[in-house]
Design an enzyme around this catalytic site. Structure first.
Site, PDB file in Angstrom:
ATOM      1  N   MET A 208     -11.405 -22.831  35.410  1.00 49.91           N
ATOM      2  CA  MET A 208     -11.978 -21.866  36.325  1.00 49.91           C
ATOM      3  C   MET A 208     -13.304 -21.376  35.375  1.00 49.91           C
ATOM      4  SD  MET A 208      -8.962 -18.969  36.597  1.00 49.91           S
ATOM      5  CE  MET A 208      -8.265 -18.811  35.144  1.00 49.91           C
ATOM      6  N   HIS A 209     -14.222 -21.123  36.402  1.00 49.92           N
ATOM      7  CA  HIS A 209     -15.320 -20.433  35.917  1.00 49.92           C
ATOM      8  C   HIS A 209     -16.067 -19.709  37.014  1.00 49.92           C
ATOM      9  CE1 HIS A 209     -16.288 -23.942  38.891  1.00 49.92           C
ATOM     10  NE2 HIS A 209     -17.766 -23.464  38.792  1.00 49.92           N
ATOM     11  N   ARG A 210     -15.647 -19.540  38.092  1.00 52.39           N
ATOM     12  CA  ARG A 210     -16.251 -18.749  39.179  1.00 52.39           C
ATOM     13  C   ARG A 210     -16.168 -17.470  38.909  1.00 52.39           C
ATOM     14  NH1 ARG A 210     -18.407 -22.124  42.955  1.00 52.39           N
ATOM     15  NH2 ARG A 210     -17.347 -24.130  43.089  1.00 52.39           N
TER      16      ARG A 210
END
Length: 360
Positions: A208-210
């Protein structure tokens, strides 16, 4: 023909590797094509950048512009100033940009203002979500490029609707999949696999990075709780993005089955994906790789620029609301996940087709 190839961030490196190898093969067959590789330095963390050049056998870039971090505007401006100097000092017949990162858009603008033609690999894909910086990068790049290399008929249609001429559009397949298939036999089992006594199809991978998933601490906490609590106790391996790590460390999230690692290299990460039960992600590129490897993929996004991973592949788009996670995982564990197939021309030969078109 002389071409300048732009790479700036982790997703770019997987896309330029097969292109460079295809150019090298063309050269050995007497074709008149040469390249200059420009690394903008947009990703400057070794795990996010340098290791990919080593693992994917990409030659050392001719130049690293060393842009580093900053806001979207700071990165864009820095890349444009540095690349203008680079292109003036080293003129070329064609600038080739890949994907949808800041470097893609910034270098396209510079090239066109210097009256240099631009080719966009992975052109025409759209999420139609203007809150995503990548979507703006795609739209700007496609609006000024001269030559388009596409991954799907959906992308072709988007470009035609934009007003692109038929002779500009080349449906060649997916260079990301070229890299995947070329390296599948070279995947490397990371130490964590044996350290945790992992077993095939008995763990999940998470990325996850958004901003929609990680910027709001309470939402990130809820998302993690939903994942951890609904995987039947199976280990969750979470190679954490530097952006996510900054927020994550203050939340104190811990669970017996959650294992945080540093970002993995390409060969290790894809080994883990290939042998996992499923992947939970908000990445676009990973949804393509899971589709080809036949691994169930749960995407925490409200939209996707790669619809073929859902309509043909193993991906399911469930949105960013944490409440959607439990029923989706229940579907996975019930054994009712779709088998999926492989989209047209995702066969490992996209770069060959690109270089054949360029030399023709």
């Amino acid at each position: 023909m002389n071409v300048t190839i732009i790479a700036g961030a982790r997703p770019n490196f997987m896309k330029i590797a097969p292109l460079i190898h295809a150019i090298q093969r063309a050269q050995s067959n007497g074709k008149d094509i040469s390249y200059r590789l420009v690394h903008t330095g947009q990703h400057y963390d070794k795990n996010m950048s340098d290791t990919f050049f080593e693992e994917l056998n990409i030659p050392t870039p001719n130049v690293n512009l060393g842009i580093g971090g900053g806001t979207q505007a700071e990165q864009t401006a820095g890349i444009m100033v540095a690349f203008e100097k680079e292109l003036l000092a080293n003129p070329t017949d064609l600038v080739i940009v890949v994907g949808d990162v800041t470097s893609t858009m910034a270098c396209s603008i510079v090239a066109k203002k210097l009256n240099t033609k631009v080719a966009h690999i992975e052109a025409g894909i759209r999420s139609w979500d203007l809150t995503m910086p990548e979507e703006i990068n795609r739209m700007v790049t496609d609006s000024i490029a001269d030559l388009y290399f596409t991954t799907s008929e959906v992308a072709n249609t988007n470009l035609r609707n934009l007003g692109a001429k038929p002779e500009q559009i080349n449906f060649v397949g997916n260079v990301m999949i070229d890299t995947l298939l070329a390296n599948e036999s070279r995947f490397v089992k990371p130490a964590i696999y044996d350290t945790l006594h992992l077993q095939e199809k008995q763990y999940l991978m998470l990325t996850m990075h958004r901003p929609a998933n990680v910027d709001e601490a309470s939402k990130l906490q809820k998302t993690m709780q939903e994942i951890v609590n609904n995987v039947h106790g199976l280990p969750i391996i979470f190679p954490i993005h530097p952006r996510t790590a900054k927020i994550f460390k203050d939340l104190g999230i811990e669970a017996e089955n959650l294992f945080i690692t540093e970002p993995m290299g390409y060969l290790e990460f894809n080994y883990m994906v290939k042998h996992s039960l499923a992947v939970v992600t908000d990445s676009g590129g990973i949804t393509e790789e899971t589709t080809v490897m036949g691994v169930p993929c749960i995407t925490l996004r409200d939209n996707t620029e790669r619809p073929e991973t859902c309509t043909v592949g193993t991906n399911e788009l469930i949105g960013t609301n944490p409440s959607a996670i439990k029923p989706t995982l229940e579907k996975l564990f019930s054994g009712n996940w779709k088998k999926g197939g492989i989209p047209e021309l995702w066969d490992g030969k996209a770069a060959e087709r690109i270089v054949e078109i360029l030399t023709r």
